[in-house]
Scaffold this active site. Structure first.
Site: not given
Length: 428
Positions: A169, A239, A263
């Site tokens: 990511w 993030d 999540k």
């Protein structure tokens, strides 16, 4: 002149949706209760036919039956949600707080939804101790959209920005930033298969970098920052999609935090951005209106129709986290679950292996492999039979991955560990 037509059901079944057909017209009669007959007044006209579907009324599941039928869902996202939150959402589905409407039906500008989004923000601020010099935004597009929005809002095309890449990511965020800034990777764990996090002292930042970007927890590789670097220049951007609200965080260390909700704090469709107010209002001219933080902030996340139901669900989760005692208590529970699972892996004498350096193992996403990879398919299949699902690792790395977010109960991890030990005993 009208005549009376009577139909009876000798078996006393529910007559569901009887339909009268006459030429090109239909009349749907709605039965209200279980009944044995009904009457229809008709004119003496040829061409009428009546169709009745008979069925039995299903018995609704009780709360305990609902929970008994739920699996332990180890998916990385969308992920398991707290059972009590789901039950509350269920109870409010058709009629939210006496409004006569579902949240899904409300105007996003009506007083009912305004109270929902305002409480969600207030509860999130309480959880993370977010001060008034930060703006909280509820957006759409996932964290991936923020890969572009961040450089578009924070820097000019000629400005330098730095990225620490500890997994897939972080790498994707860097590649997207290249389109809108002079982005540079100052450290990458790719050569060691993303199993480590660098020493902060060793980071060599670009002298004029406007920000340093990190991914606080790499969902795929299971690598998590336990502390955060202090940029030598510029601000810190993170993030936090897969460890958001899993532990206390000092928000004041960051210029910007962003996270997809799916999540740890809600369903898919909501992206949360926490940004220091002095950083808002400097978007590049090419920035699309929906990605401009200033426009979103001025409109309190209501520039257009937001993901209303997703925000409502996030609000329920925030309320639940506060009821548990806040993020310090949540972190204790998460550590207990993670320790139990990592210990089982480490004590398996190599039958199970976690590749991540111990000091930076994620509390949320636990990747592991089997000594004999040919057993992996059987492991996943047998676990599913025991109501433990979504244990297959990400397609890019293989193996197994157990995502044990806030909502995964200790019982789920205990059951997984017991299964792992039994599986080893049968296959070692």
């Amino acid at each position: 002149m009208a005549s009376k037509l009577t139909l009876s059901s000798p078996n006393s079944l529910l007559l569901q949706n009887p339909i009268i057909h006459h030429q090109n017209h239909q009349l749907l009669l709605k039965p209200t209760t279980k009944m044995t007959s009904f009457s229809i007044l008709t004119n003496k006209v040829k061409g009428f036919s009546i169709k009745c579907a008979a069925t039995t009324t299903p018995t609704p599941l009780s709360h305990s039956q609902d929970l008994e039928e739920r699996v332990f869902n180890f998916a990385a996202g969308p992920a398991t949600l707290p059972a009590n939150v789901l039950k509350k959402a269920q109870s409010e589905l058709c009629n939210w707080h006496g409004s006569g409407m579902s949240v899904m039906e409300m105007s996003h500008r009506g007083k009912e939804f305004l109270s929902i989004i305002q409480k969600a923000e207030a509860d999130l601020r309480a959880l993370l101790n977010i001060t008034e010099d930060y703006t909280v935004l509820f957006l759409q597009g996932g964290a991936t959209t923020q890969f572009a929005a961040i450089p578009l809002n924070l820097v000019k095309p000629e400005d330098s920005v730095d990225y620490v890449v500890t997994g897939s990511w972080g790498d994707k965020a860097f590649k997207e930033a290249q389109k809108y800034s002079k982005s540079k990777v100052i450290w990458s764990g790719k050569s060691e298969k993303y199993t480590k996090i660098p020493s902060f002292d060793s980071l060599e930042q670009t002298p004029d970098a406007k920000y340093l970007h990190i991914c606080a927890n790499e969902t795929i590789h299971g690598v998590e920052f336990k502390d955060y670097p202090d940029p030598k220049n510029g601000i810190l951007v993170a993030d936090m999609s897969s460890n958001f609200c899993s532990k206390p965080v000092d928000v004041s260390k960051f210029g910007l935090i962003y996270a997809g909700a799916q999540k740890n704090v809600g369903p898919s469709g909501v992206t949360i951005v926490i940004i220091r107010k002095d950083l808002v209002g400097n978007a590049q001219g090419i920035t699309p209106v929906m990605l401009d933080y200033k426009i979103q902030a001025e409109n309190n996340s209501l520039y257009n129709t937001p993901p209303c139901y997703g925000i409502y669900m996030c609000g329920l989760v925030f309320d639940d986290l506060l009821a548990q005692g806040g993020l310090k208590e949540v972190e204790k529970k998460n550590k207990k679950k993670a320790d139990l699972l990592y210990n089982a892996i480490d004590e398996s004498k190599g039958f199970y292996r976690c590749p991540v350096e111990k000091s930076v193992r994620s509390l949320m996403n636990v990747p592991f492999t089997l000594e004999k990879s040919e057993f992996e398919a059987d492991f996943i299949k047998e676990a599913a039979k025991e109501k433990m699902v979504q244990l297959k690792g990400h397609r890019s790395v293989g193996g197994m991955r157990a995502s044990i977010y806030n909502a995964m109960p200790l019982a789920g991890v205990e059951k997984l560990v017991a299964f792992m030990k039994d599986f080893q005993a049968r296959h070692a």
